[in-house]
Design an enzyme around this catalytic site. Structure first.
Site, mmCIF file in Angstrom:
data_model
loop_
_atom_site.group_PDB
_atom_site.id
_atom_site.type_symbol
_atom_site.label_atom_id
_atom_site.label_comp_id
_atom_site.label_asym_id
_atom_site.label_seq_id
_atom_site.Cartn_x
_atom_site.Cartn_y
_atom_site.Cartn_z
ATOM 1 N N ARG A 43 0.804 -1.225 0.000
ATOM 2 C CA ARG A 43 0.000 0.000 0.000
ATOM 3 C C ARG A 43 0.844 1.287 0.000
ATOM 4 O O ARG A 43 0.774 2.092 0.934
ATOM 5 C CB ARG A 43 -0.993 -0.027 1.160
ATOM 6 C CG ARG A 43 -1.880 -1.248 1.120
ATOM 7 C CD ARG A 43 -2.925 -1.252 2.172
ATOM 8 N NE ARG A 43 -3.981 -0.298 1.942
ATOM 9 C CZ ARG A 43 -4.989 -0.081 2.782
ATOM 10 N NH1 ARG A 43 -5.052 -0.737 3.895
ATOM 11 N NH2 ARG A 43 -5.919 0.793 2.504
ATOM 12 N N ASP A 91 -13.044 -5.013 -0.780
ATOM 13 C CA ASP A 91 -13.491 -5.052 0.624
ATOM 14 C C ASP A 91 -14.608 -6.063 0.855
ATOM 15 O O ASP A 91 -15.058 -6.234 1.994
ATOM 16 C CB ASP A 91 -13.947 -3.657 1.078
ATOM 17 C CG ASP A 91 -12.784 -2.684 1.185
ATOM 18 O OD1 ASP A 91 -11.635 -3.145 1.195
ATOM 19 O OD2 ASP A 91 -13.034 -1.462 1.249
HETATM 20 N N1 EPU Z 1 -1.565 2.325 -4.819
HETATM 21 C C1 EPU Z 1 -0.293 2.606 -5.247
HETATM 22 N N2 EPU Z 1 0.195 3.850 -4.999
HETATM 23 C C2 EPU Z 1 -0.520 4.810 -4.345
HETATM 24 C C3 EPU Z 1 -1.824 4.505 -3.918
HETATM 25 C C4 EPU Z 1 -2.321 3.256 -4.176
HETATM 26 O O1 EPU Z 1 0.369 1.768 -5.829
HETATM 27 O O2 EPU Z 1 -0.013 5.917 -4.171
HETATM 28 C C5 EPU Z 1 -2.150 1.003 -5.106
HETATM 29 C C6 EPU Z 1 -2.456 0.192 -3.853
HETATM 30 O O3 EPU Z 1 -1.334 -0.461 -3.341
HETATM 31 C C7 EPU Z 1 -3.533 -0.743 -4.353
HETATM 32 C C8 EPU Z 1 -4.290 0.137 -5.364
HETATM 33 O O4 EPU Z 1 -3.410 1.177 -5.709
HETATM 34 O O5 EPU Z 1 -2.950 -1.796 -5.036
HETATM 35 C C9 EPU Z 1 -5.585 0.732 -4.877
HETATM 36 O O6 EPU Z 1 -5.409 1.230 -3.550
HETATM 37 P P1 EPU Z 1 -6.176 2.524 -3.035
HETATM 38 O O7 EPU Z 1 -5.216 3.647 -2.945
HETATM 39 O O8 EPU Z 1 -7.414 2.727 -3.817
HETATM 40 O O9 EPU Z 1 -6.544 2.067 -1.548
HETATM 41 P P2 EPU Z 1 -6.706 3.047 -0.320
HETATM 42 O O10 EPU Z 1 -7.169 4.358 -0.778
HETATM 43 O O11 EPU Z 1 -5.477 2.963 0.527
HETATM 44 C C10 EPU Z 1 -9.217 2.527 0.142
HETATM 45 C C11 EPU Z 1 -10.036 2.010 1.287
HETATM 46 C C12 EPU Z 1 -9.738 0.531 1.487
HETATM 47 C C13 EPU Z 1 -10.102 -0.205 0.201
HETATM 48 C C14 EPU Z 1 -9.327 0.397 -0.981
HETATM 49 C C15 EPU Z 1 -9.709 -0.191 -2.320
HETATM 50 C C16 EPU Z 1 -10.255 3.962 2.699
HETATM 51 C C17 EPU Z 1 -9.919 4.651 3.963
HETATM 52 N N3 EPU Z 1 -9.685 2.768 2.494
HETATM 53 O O12 EPU Z 1 -7.856 2.303 0.487
HETATM 54 O O13 EPU Z 1 -10.590 0.094 2.531
HETATM 55 O O14 EPU Z 1 -9.788 -1.560 0.310
HETATM 56 O O15 EPU Z 1 -9.567 1.820 -1.039
HETATM 57 O O16 EPU Z 1 -11.057 -0.043 -2.564
HETATM 58 O O17 EPU Z 1 -11.044 4.467 1.903
HETATM 59 C C18 EPU Z 1 -11.274 -1.300 4.302
HETATM 60 O O18 EPU Z 1 -12.196 -0.507 4.530
HETATM 61 O O19 EPU Z 1 -11.225 -2.440 4.835
HETATM 62 C C19 EPU Z 1 -10.199 -0.911 3.385
HETATM 63 C C20 EPU Z 1 -9.017 -1.505 3.372
#
Ligand code: EPU
Length: 417
Positions: A121, A304
């Site tokens: 992440r 999720d």
């Molecule tokens: N990613 C990158 N670089 C970045 C950001 C993301 O490579 O700078 C990658 C991540 O590693 C992943 C993908 O992009 O492979 C998508 O990740 P995203 O950034 O969308 O995830 P997030 O914003 O950290 C949110 C939710 C998560 C949910 C994911 C995907 C929140 C607070 N968290 O996380 O929720 O799984 O989107 O839908 O909104 C949960 O509620 O249990 C949870 C983990």
């Protein structure tokens, strides 16, 4: 540490009301950093993650006042632009303060979130996005530091859609000088909820909910009242639990169109579904059909919901493949389901082959993350005997009164202290 004890075998019956969405509430609460004055949020869920973001904001000088479902947040007296390691390490979503802090104060220091049980992440796209807006970014001693006199609007292209990345950049660009375009933006309902709130605060945003969001920066935002949307993942979790137990429940106070990917797969698995304006009736069948799933950014099947669906597929008629395409390590629940008699093998890290078995057996199991814990609750509801789930603090981060809600639907479930 609390544990959850479940004796399986009861069909869920009755009605359940869905709480406000954790992943909508977190960016909304962070957005109050952008504003001088008091924002009032309604439908705020009572969760550990909400407590964590409040603690983080209070440490910056924000005043938070909760009353039932309402939360008032006043960002008038922020005196600190540094989000401490001890607060950030508890919750990765703390990164959401980076965009608003640098947009309003021209300076932010946020502890770099570390790895996580479900994957590495990284936050690289949050940082390149801010750099495109003219911020100077450095990472030293485990902290991200962002500095800019005033952010300048620009085009930002995300390599892959990122939910909190899109939210951080939305909060940054609304106060940037000039126009910005976010391309390949996340389309999740939580992003739309944030954009609508920012518009209500005076921001100029078009296209939220599509892959291209256009923003025209303004000098100032004003406080307002904001409603938090219902939690689509909690909605889906109860739907899958009803299907798994062969129950018949009405999931109330939800937005059915936000959970279309799950409705589609549950129908394919044989569950009967009546969709109303703000509720869904789910009727499970004696036999569940195996269906393949692949997790995808919205509107695809949500990552999720993958763990909960795996619990359902573990007792389906036939074999299926579950492909986790968002996170590289989100199958920790599979090993616990194996301990309950499921037949699951993992291949190439992100494919799970699930061969349906007739019955799961109760066992002591351990939750590894938030959604894994929901998967184990569903497994416990259908297993023969009494399952005890430990490390339920993961569940308390994102499911409000979960054991009470399941007990009200007739489940034999209790929290043991
Ligand atoms: N990613 C990158 N670089 C970045 C950001 C993301 O490579 O700078 C990658 C991540 O590693 C992943 C993908 O992009 O492979 C998508 O990740 P995203 O950034 O969308 O995830 P997030 O914003 O950290 C949110 C939710 C998560 C949910 C994911 C995907 C929140 C607070 N968290 O996380 O929720 O799984 O989107 O839908 O909104 C949960 O509620 O249990 C949870 C983990």
């Amino acid at each position: 540490m609390d544990k959850i004890q479940i004796t399986g075998g009861r069909k869920l019956e009755g009605e359940v009301s869905i709480s406000g969405a954790k992943n909508a509430a977190l960016p909304l609460i962070a957005s109050s950093i952008l504003i001088e004055g008091t924002c009032r949020f309604n439908n705020v869920p009572d969760l550990m993650d909400i407590k964590s973001i409040k603690l983080l904001l209070e440490d910056l000088g924000v005043t938070c006042h909760s009353e039932g479902r309402y939360l008032e947040v006043d960002g008038s007296h922020i005196h600190k632009i540094e989000a401490e390691y001890d607060l950030v390490r508890k919750m990765r979503a703390s990164i959401l303060v980076l965009g608003p802090l640098v947009a309003r104060f021209g300076h932010a220091k946020v502890s770099l979130p570390g790895g996580c049980a479900i994957g590495a992440r990284p936050v690289n796209m949050h940082l390149t996005g801010l750099e495109a807006l003219g911020a100077k970014i450095s990472i030293e001693h485990g902290f991200i530091e962002a500095k800019a006199d005033r952010l300048i609007g620009n085009e930002i292209y995300f390599d892959t859609p990122t939910v909190t990345g899109t939210e951080n950049l939305l909060m940054a660009t609304v106060l940037a000088k000039g126009k910005s375009v976010l391309r390949n933006a996340a389309r999740e309902p939580e992003v739309v909820c944030l954009a609508n709130a920012l518009i209500k605060m005076g921001a100029k945003i078009e296209g939220a909910g599509t892959a291209m969001i256009k923003i025209e920066g303004v000098d100032k935002l004003h406080p307002c009242d904001i409603n938090i949307i219902p939690d689509r993942i909690e909605t889906g979790t109860f739907m899958v639990a009803a299907a798994a137990t062969g129950g018949n429940i009405l999931v109330k106070d939800c937005i059915p169109e936000n959970i279309g990917g799950v409705i589609n797969k549950l129908k394919a698995a044989g569950a009967e579904m009546d969709i109303f304006e703000d509720s869904i009736r789910v009727k499970g069948k004696e036999s569940i059909k195996s269906v393949d799933i692949k997790t995808l950014p919205y509107p695809g099947f949500p990552t999720d919901m993958q763990a909960q669906f795996m619990a359902l597929m573990s007792i389906a008629d036939g074999n299926c493949v579950i492909h986790e395409s968002i996170f590289e390590n989100r199958f920790m629940h599979a090993n616990e389901l194996l301990r309950m008699g499921a037949d699951i093998s993992i291949s190439q890290g992100n494919y799970a082959m699930v061969k349906g078995v007739e019955k799961l057996q109760a066992a002591p199991v351990m939750a590894s993350d938030l959604r894994a814990s929901a998967s184990l609750v569903i497994a416990g509801l259908i297993a023969q005997g009494t399952t005890v789930i430990s490390r339920v603090y993961h569940m308390d981060r994102g499911y409000e009164f979960i054991e009470k809600k399941f007990a009200a639907l007739g489940a034999d479930i209790a929290r043991i202290k």
